[in-house]
Design an enzyme around this catalytic site. Structure first.
Site, PDB file in Angstrom:
ATOM      1  N   ASN A 173       3.653   4.531   7.886  1.00 45.54           N
ATOM      2  CA  ASN A 173       3.222   5.872   7.476  1.00 45.54           C
ATOM      3  C   ASN A 173       3.121   6.746   8.727  1.00 45.54           C
ATOM      4  O   ASN A 173       2.213   6.573   9.542  1.00 45.54           O
ATOM      5  CB  ASN A 173       1.864   5.764   6.766  1.00 45.54           C
ATOM      6  N   HIS A 175       6.109  11.270   0.284  1.00 51.10           N
ATOM      7  CA  HIS A 175       5.454  10.833   1.517  1.00 51.10           C
ATOM      8  C   HIS A 175       5.450   9.304   1.575  1.00 51.10           C
ATOM      9  O   HIS A 175       5.051   8.633   0.623  1.00 51.10           O
ATOM     10  CB  HIS A 175       4.032  11.380   1.550  1.00 51.10           C
ATOM     11  N   CYS A 196      -1.201  14.193   6.058  1.00 48.24           N
ATOM     12  CA  CYS A 196       0.087  13.644   5.586  1.00 48.24           C
ATOM     13  C   CYS A 196       0.837  14.600   4.670  1.00 48.24           C
ATOM     14  O   CYS A 196       2.029  14.422   4.429  1.00 48.24           O
ATOM     15  CB  CYS A 196      -0.125  12.305   4.890  1.00 48.24           C
TER      16      CYS A 196
HETATM   17  O1  UT7 Z   1      -0.951   8.879   3.891  1.00 48.92           O
HETATM   18  C1  UT7 Z   1      -2.028   8.994   2.996  1.00 48.92           C
HETATM   19  C2  UT7 Z   1      -3.053   8.091   3.437  1.00 48.92           C
HETATM   20  N1  UT7 Z   1      -3.024   6.697   3.159  1.00 48.92           N
HETATM   21  C3  UT7 Z   1      -2.573   6.119   2.041  1.00 48.92           C
HETATM   22  O2  UT7 Z   1      -1.942   6.679   1.191  1.00 48.92           O
HETATM   23  C4  UT7 Z   1      -2.937   4.694   1.879  1.00 48.92           C
HETATM   24  C5  UT7 Z   1      -3.266   4.393   0.453  1.00 48.92           C
HETATM   25  N2  UT7 Z   1      -3.767   3.028   0.248  1.00 48.92           N
HETATM   26  C6  UT7 Z   1      -2.978   1.958   0.337  1.00 48.92           C
HETATM   27  O3  UT7 Z   1      -1.799   2.045   0.653  1.00 48.92           O
HETATM   28  C7  UT7 Z   1      -3.603   0.612   0.004  1.00 48.92           C
HETATM   29  O4  UT7 Z   1      -4.860   0.820  -0.563  1.00 48.92           O
HETATM   30  C8  UT7 Z   1      -3.722  -0.319   1.254  1.00 48.92           C
HETATM   31  C9  UT7 Z   1      -2.365  -0.792   1.678  1.00 48.92           C
HETATM   32  C10 UT7 Z   1      -4.427   0.389   2.381  1.00 48.92           C
HETATM   33  C11 UT7 Z   1      -4.538  -1.543   0.858  1.00 48.92           C
HETATM   34  O5  UT7 Z   1      -3.918  -2.187  -0.261  1.00 48.92           O
HETATM   35  P1  UT7 Z   1      -4.788  -2.609  -1.527  1.00 48.92           P
HETATM   36  O6  UT7 Z   1      -3.862  -3.255  -2.479  1.00 48.92           O
HETATM   37  O7  UT7 Z   1      -5.549  -1.394  -1.989  1.00 48.92           O
HETATM   38  O8  UT7 Z   1      -5.708  -3.711  -0.925  1.00 48.92           O
HETATM   39  P2  UT7 Z   1      -7.309  -3.777  -0.864  1.00 48.92           P
HETATM   40  O9  UT7 Z   1      -7.841  -2.830   0.156  1.00 48.92           O
HETATM   41  O10 UT7 Z   1      -7.855  -3.704  -2.254  1.00 48.92           O
HETATM   42  O11 UT7 Z   1      -7.495  -5.237  -0.340  1.00 48.92           O
HETATM   43  C12 UT7 Z   1      -7.078  -6.396  -1.096  1.00 48.92           C
HETATM   44  C13 UT7 Z   1      -7.386  -7.635  -0.310  1.00 48.92           C
HETATM   45  C14 UT7 Z   1      -8.837  -7.666   0.214  1.00 48.92           C
HETATM   46  O12 UT7 Z   1      -9.269  -9.000   0.238  1.00 48.92           O
HETATM   47  P3  UT7 Z   1     -10.198  -9.576  -0.945  1.00 48.92           P
HETATM   48  O13 UT7 Z   1     -11.408  -8.685  -0.987  1.00 48.92           O
HETATM   49  O14 UT7 Z   1      -9.373  -9.462  -2.204  1.00 48.92           O
HETATM   50  O15 UT7 Z   1     -10.476 -10.971  -0.505  1.00 48.92           O
HETATM   51  C15 UT7 Z   1      -8.691  -7.166   1.640  1.00 48.92           C
HETATM   52  O16 UT7 Z   1      -9.740  -7.648   2.472  1.00 48.92           O
HETATM   53  O17 UT7 Z   1      -6.552  -7.669   0.860  1.00 48.92           O
HETATM   54  C16 UT7 Z   1      -7.360  -7.781   2.024  1.00 48.92           C
HETATM   55  N3  UT7 Z   1      -6.694  -7.067   3.095  1.00 48.92           N
HETATM   56  C17 UT7 Z   1      -5.777  -7.639   3.905  1.00 48.92           C
HETATM   57  N4  UT7 Z   1      -5.312  -8.890   3.968  1.00 48.92           N
HETATM   58  C18 UT7 Z   1      -4.382  -9.162   4.902  1.00 48.92           C
HETATM   59  C19 UT7 Z   1      -6.815  -5.765   3.439  1.00 48.92           C
HETATM   60  N5  UT7 Z   1      -6.011  -5.473   4.477  1.00 48.92           N
HETATM   61  C20 UT7 Z   1      -5.341  -6.628   4.776  1.00 48.92           C
HETATM   62  C21 UT7 Z   1      -4.384  -6.976   5.734  1.00 48.92           C
HETATM   63  N6  UT7 Z   1      -3.929  -8.244   5.761  1.00 48.92           N
HETATM   64  N7  UT7 Z   1      -3.878  -6.069   6.614  1.00 48.92           N
END
Ligand code: UT7
Length: 350
Positions: free
Chosen positions: A286, A256, A117
């Site tokens: 993304n 980005h 990225c």
């Molecule tokens: O381009 C460079 C590469 N990538 C990035 O820069 C991505 C960087 N990371 C992010 O953008 C974020 O970490 C994500 C968008 C991927 C995830 O967001 P988050 O706020 O870090 O969420 P999380 O992984 O901590 O998950 C929070 C909750 C979890 O549930 P519990 O454990 O709180 O019950 C996940 O299981 O959200 C849940 N969850 C979802 N729920 C609905 C994770 N993905 C989803 C989803 N829909 N798609």
């Protein structure tokens, strides 16, 4: 950051971007994955993404974007093509020579840069180096990726995040003081954190695996989020210092487009007001190496970027890799919106 003596400069002379026509919105995704429009929008800022359909590949997106950038530059005379991609059409060879040939540029220097990225910022620096070394006087720099082919179709942690696309610029030899001159650059990596975003199988380390998920992207999202926010802010500060710009001189921050919350966190760390942050992730997701040129194209077309504006660019990706650069926005001709189907819909509604 090493001392950068400017021996000539690479100047932005053309810009274009292209998105595959097929759009998948959050509602469609939530019918097949355990997710919702509300979760995706509030956690990422994404509303839809464009994805390739069978038969369409990274080379196709790169070629379309490259053709638009050459048209905007008003000339198809370039000496080199640098393609930033982590999703080449084949593991070997590089895709850049195929893009060059498709554009009628067979014979020019053409190679891929893989910094995922952050790839477009790395490719801009590489092309600027070719120009500074006198190895080229005009370079086509393309960022194109098809991450929809790398995400495990049932993984709600990655499928909603990524989209496909291509974006490109033409750089020409010029002088450091003129509008469009790129630099300084600030580039970094940390391979100890490679496992935070990795496709384990298919490369030389693991040619084959019995576990099909090894062929797809595994991402530790929260850790990546933390590193992305901190590293883009640090690197942006380095570029501002080297450019001699105060943060309140920045007219637009083009980061980005991985997550709107990352962009807001970087802006907060830096002290850039939210209204100066370019955000187009709602419509694209993304798009990895295509994200910066796509955001520049959208911001140029909608008039956000005006000639003379001070523009700060920063990107972060797997590797880990990150980097930043800056330029004063030049006058550009014939820059088209990549959201063609939406323009057609709007025109039909008039
Ligand atoms: O381009 C460079 C590469 N990538 C990035 O820069 C991505 C960087 N990371 C992010 O953008 C974020 O970490 C994500 C968008 C991927 C995830 O967001 P988050 O706020 O870090 O969420 P999380 O992984 O901590 O998950 C929070 C909750 C979890 O549930 P519990 O454990 O709180 O019950 C996940 O299981 O959200 C849940 N969850 C979802 N729920 C609905 C994770 N993905 C989803 C989803 N829909 N798609």
């Amino acid at each position: 950051m090493p001392t950068q003596e400017m021996r000539g400069a690479a100047v932005l002379a053309g810009l274009g971007a292209w998105l595959p026509p097929h759009v998948v919105d959050n509602h469609e995704l939530s019918q097949r994955l355990d997710t919702s429009d509300e979760w995706i929008r509030t956690r990422t800022g994404i509303g839809q993404r464009h994805i390739v359909t069978p038969g369409m590949s990274t080379v196709d997106l790169a070629t379309e974007a490259g053709a638009l950038a050459l048209r905007s530059a008003g000339s198809d005379q370039v000496d080199a093509l640098v393609l930033a991609t982590a999703t080449p059409d084949q593991v070997c060879p590089a895709s850049a020579p195929q893009v060059a040939s498709r554009l009628g540029l067979t014979g020019i220097a053409a190679f891929d840069v893989n910094a995922v990225c952050a790839g477009f910022v790395y490719a801009l620096a590489t092309a600027s180096g070719l120009i500074a070394a006198g190895a080229a006087s005009r370079v086509l720099v393309v960022g194109a990726d098809t991450f929809s082919t790398l995400v495990e179709p049932n993984d709600r942690g990655t499928v909603p995040i990524f989209g496909d696309g291509g974006g490109a610029v033409v750089l020409r030899a010029g002088t450091p003081g003129e509008l469009g001159a790129l630099g300084p650059f600030d580039l970094h990596s940390d391979g100890e954190l490679a496992d935070l975003l990795v496709v384990p199988a298919g490369g030389s380390k693991m040619r084959r695996s019995d576990d099909p998920t090894d062929y797809f992207l595994a991402m530790q999202g929260t850790a990546v989020f933390r590193h992305a926010s901190a590293r883009m802010a640090e690197s942006s500060r380095e570029v501002l210092r080297a450019a001699g710009w105060a943060v309140d001189e920045v007219d637009s921050f083009v980061g980005h487009q991985a997550n709107v919350r990352i962009l807001n966190a970087v802006a907060k760390h830096l002290g850039v007001p939210k209204e100066d942050v370019v955000v187009n992730i709602e419509r694209t997701g993304n798009t990895s190496a295509a994200s910066i040129p796509l955001a520049l194209t959208d911001a140029c077309v909608d008039g956000t970027l005006k000639p003379g504006d001070k523009v700060l660019i920063s990107a972060f990706g797997a590797g880990l890799t990150w980097g930043s650069t800056a330029l004063r926005w030049p006058e550009l001709a014939d820059v088209e919106s990549p959201h063609r189907e939406q323009r057609i819909v709007q025109a039909a509604a008039l």
